[in-house]
Design an enzyme around this catalytic site. Structure first.
Site, PDB file in Angstrom:
ATOM      1  N   HIS A 136       7.836   6.667  15.113  1.00 47.88           N
ATOM      2  CA  HIS A 136       8.252   6.146  13.803  1.00 47.88           C
ATOM      3  C   HIS A 136       7.410   5.616  13.073  1.00 47.88           C
ATOM      4  CE1 HIS A 136      10.899   3.963  10.918  1.00 47.88           C
ATOM      5  NE2 HIS A 136       9.945   3.031  11.050  1.00 47.88           N
ATOM      6  N   HIS A 141       5.043   6.094   8.851  1.00 48.64           N
ATOM      7  CA  HIS A 141       4.549   5.176   8.011  1.00 48.64           C
ATOM      8  C   HIS A 141       3.161   5.524   7.450  1.00 48.64           C
ATOM      9  CE1 HIS A 141       7.579   1.970   7.429  1.00 48.64           C
ATOM     10  NE2 HIS A 141       8.097   2.309   8.754  1.00 48.64           N
ATOM     11  N   GLU A 182      11.386   2.347   3.911  1.00 48.62           N
ATOM     12  CA  GLU A 182      12.116   3.182   5.164  1.00 48.62           C
ATOM     13  C   GLU A 182      12.774   4.473   4.660  1.00 48.62           C
ATOM     14  OE1 GLU A 182      10.666   0.610   8.077  1.00 48.62           O
ATOM     15  OE2 GLU A 182      11.120   2.727   7.924  1.00 48.62           O
ATOM     16  N   SER A 201      10.632  10.369   9.780  1.00 44.49           N
ATOM     17  CA  SER A 201      10.472  10.529  11.308  1.00 44.49           C
ATOM     18  C   SER A 201      11.795  10.783  12.157  1.00 44.49           C
ATOM     19  CB  SER A 201       9.967   9.089  11.799  1.00 44.49           C
ATOM     20  OG  SER A 201      11.051   8.004  11.495  1.00 44.49           O
TER      21      SER A 201
HETATM   22  N1  HBI Z   1       8.231  -5.601  13.303  1.00 45.59           N
HETATM   23  N2  HBI Z   1       6.919  -4.340  14.356  1.00 45.59           N
HETATM   24  C1  HBI Z   1       7.771  -4.366  13.446  1.00 45.59           C
HETATM   25  N3  HBI Z   1       7.971  -3.530  12.412  1.00 45.59           N
HETATM   26  C2  HBI Z   1       8.883  -3.658  11.430  1.00 45.59           C
HETATM   27  O1  HBI Z   1       9.352  -2.894  10.857  1.00 45.59           O
HETATM   28  C3  HBI Z   1       9.433  -5.062  11.412  1.00 45.59           C
HETATM   29  C4  HBI Z   1       9.264  -5.942  12.149  1.00 45.59           C
HETATM   30  N4  HBI Z   1       9.617  -7.217  12.042  1.00 45.59           N
HETATM   31  C5  HBI Z   1      10.490  -7.604  10.992  1.00 45.59           C
HETATM   32  C6  HBI Z   1      10.899  -6.391   9.989  1.00 45.59           C
HETATM   33  N5  HBI Z   1      10.322  -5.365  10.360  1.00 45.59           N
HETATM   34  C7  HBI Z   1      11.905  -6.626   9.168  1.00 45.59           C
HETATM   35  O2  HBI Z   1      13.027  -7.362   9.561  1.00 45.59           O
HETATM   36  C8  HBI Z   1      11.033  -7.117   7.911  1.00 45.59           C
HETATM   37  O3  HBI Z   1      10.905  -6.326   7.018  1.00 45.59           O
HETATM   38  C9  HBI Z   1      12.145  -8.372   7.089  1.00 45.59           C
HETATM   39 FE    FE Z   2       9.399   1.310   9.784  1.00 41.65          FE
END
Ligand code: HBI
Ligand code: FE
Length: 296
Positions: A136, A141, A182, A201
């Site tokens: 993913h 990304h 996303e 993805s």
């Molecule tokens: N942590 N590793 C990872 N990847 C994410 O996409 C991610 C995260 N922590 C918080 C989060 N996304 C979302 O809750 C924030 O965009 C608010």
């Molecule tokens: Fe993501």
């Protein structure tokens, strides 16, 4: 959970604390420790997505993918990817064990470090998993992070995230990330295309987001998106469409404070809502979600 639902679920709370973690939650990727089975899972996912994406993914995604040292043969090495990525947009990839706390996530993004899961889903869960794994994060990304418009936008999101938290507006800001980074679509002269990683993805959501008549497709509007809830466990009921990826740069340079003031009141919309003020690109039938109302 429907096996057809091959989308990552972004929990809003970080997963269990990793043992002896660093303050920034980064870990070594552990590339040498990947097994042949894990590389084979990558190969399966990579081959089916790269076959599918031409004609569905936007030009920027395909361009980014073509420039990255990434292949079906093995799970990419983050250091190798970071060399190419850093030369293009100043970003690097850091390995994390899974979801990290919001403030840690935002701090990484604000400093052009993209946290990528270093684990890969099992062969038994090709089509659905709880947290963002290496497929993913890296396949979904990183190609768009090669594009300066997205590179600037995600850094601005990171900076904005820390401020949104202090203003109690994280939920509204996370919706912007969700419906762009996303699950965003962009209108190209040759048709509607994917730029969101959660779609790119995902085998079945790549098709669904572009080809299904079920979801609504609405022109991106910042306040509308900030007020719109999203699903984290199934295909989206609505996709927001940018006229051009340049709009991401406009977003990155937008002062969100006035929006946060307006958001103190007024409605929150459900994912399937359609407003008279919406600029509608496609009015969905809703058949998919009607047929499977509640998956849990
Ligand atoms: N942590 N590793 C990872 N990847 C994410 O996409 C991610 C995260 N922590 C918080 C989060 N996304 C979302 O809750 C924030 O965009 C608010
Ligand atoms: Fe993501």
């Amino acid at each position: 959970m429907n096996a057809d639902n091959d989308k990552v679920r972004h929990g809003l709370a970080a997963g269990p604390a990793a043992a002896s973690q660093r303050a920034d939650w980064t870990v070594d990727q552990g590339w040498a420790a990947y097994t042949a089975e894990q590389h084979a899972v990558w190969k399966t996912l990579y081959e089916r997505q790269t076959r599918l994406l031409p004609g569905l993914a936007c030009d920027a995604f395909v361009d980014g993918m073509n420039k990255l040292p990434m292949s079906a043969e093995r799970i990419p090495n983050f250091e190798e990817l970071s060399e190419t990525l850093h030369a293009a947009t100043g970003w690097q990839i850091v390995a994390v064990p899974g979801l990290v706390p919001d403030d840690v996530f935002f701090d990484h993004l604000a400093n052009r470090r993209f946290p990528s899961g270093n684990f890969i889903r099992g062969a038994h869960e090709l089509d659905y998993l709880e947290e963002p794994d290496v497929f993913h994060d890296v396949f979904g990304h990183v190609p768009m992070l090669m594009n300066p418009l997205m590179a600037d936008f995600i850094q601005a999101y990171g900076k904005g995230g820390l401020r949104a938290q202090s203003l109690g507006k994280l939920t509204e800001l996370a919706r912007v990330y969700w419906y762009t980074v996303e699950f965003g679509l962009v209108q190209q002269t040759d048709g509607l295309r994917i730029y969101g990683a959660g779609i790119a993805s995902s085998l079945s959501e790549s098709r669904f987001s572009i080809q299904s008549d079920s979801p609504n497709r609405i022109a991106f509007d910042l306040e509308r998106v900030m007020r719109t809830n999203y699903r984290i466990d199934d295909f989206q009921e609505v996709y927001f469409v940018l006229d051009d990826l340049q709009d991401l740069l406009a977003l990155a340079n937008t002062e969100f404070a006035p929006y946060y003031v307006r958001l103190d009141g007024g409605p929150t919309y459900m994912p399937g809502d359609m407003l008279t003020t919406d600029k509608v690109s496609h009015r969905g039938t809703g058949n998919y979600h009607r047929a499977a109302p509640d998956k849990h």
